[in-house]
Design an enzyme around this catalytic site. Sequence first.
Site: not given
Length: 311
Positions: A66, A102, A130, A214, A288
């Site tokens: 990516k 995703r 998001q 974030g 995340s």
Amino acid sequence: MLHLTESDVRRLLPMTKALELVEAGFRHLAAGQAANHPRRRLQHNSSATLHYMTAVDLATGYIGAKLYTTHPRTGAHFIVLLWAADGTPLASIEANALGQIRTGAATGVATRFLSRPDARVAGLIGTGFQARTQLEAVACVKNLSEARVFSRLEERRCKFAAEMSELLALPVLPVASAEEAVQDSDIVITATNSREPVLRGEWLSLGAHVNAVGSNQARRRELDSDTVGRAALIVTDSLEQARMESGDLIAAVEAGAAAWDQVVELAEVVAGNHPGRCQAKDITLFKSNGLALEDIAVAGYLYEQVQAGQG
């Protein structure tokens, strides 16, 4: 070599399927059937930044990368490149929507494994890039009765709440403060671009699960150190990547509120190698950062859909 557009991705990749694919990717990672290289960045003197990350999945046979650029004036532009196991180029995929879906799916997987079984109320801070897929993914894995959302602009949070209420067939309520969104929520999501904490640990109820999505830069943080310190279980998608760029965890470790040896990778929880939540009253945290493996998991499926004539 195929090229898939943003509209292709949105048409072919429902959140329910993304959840399945991302969870499978984490299982492959835990089994040693996949490998992930964390994000790296190169700065151009124009103020543009190139971000790149790579992964291989031996279970599915895909190799991928990516790449994306960010610039203060032109924003972010994402692309995923996919190869077969023998190195044959398969596809280039426009990946703004892919990244949103995703990232939401990773939060959904974490919420499935870490939140209380009876969790029903979600609190969301942020209504930006998001936020929609974050709430959608949580609604897919939990039987929510209500969601509350806060962002700084009243008009924006009211519009977001109305649209998501219709999309999810769920009461999504705009509230006047971050604290109001968080208090008494079973699941809390932070999806902002803030450099300073937007979530304070004192607001969290016992048994809450927090998803922080974030910030992926060492100098940014959405969580104060008390939030991290109150967590009985701290989970991330990649410990290696978190040490490099998770400002939420870096700041908490520097403040003495947490230690790196407390942090568990989500793959270990998904695979059952770590017990995850131990008690209903525990506060759990998923930080995340976003893995290339998640991108490759969904990119491979998209390629297969097109090859099968679904595109």
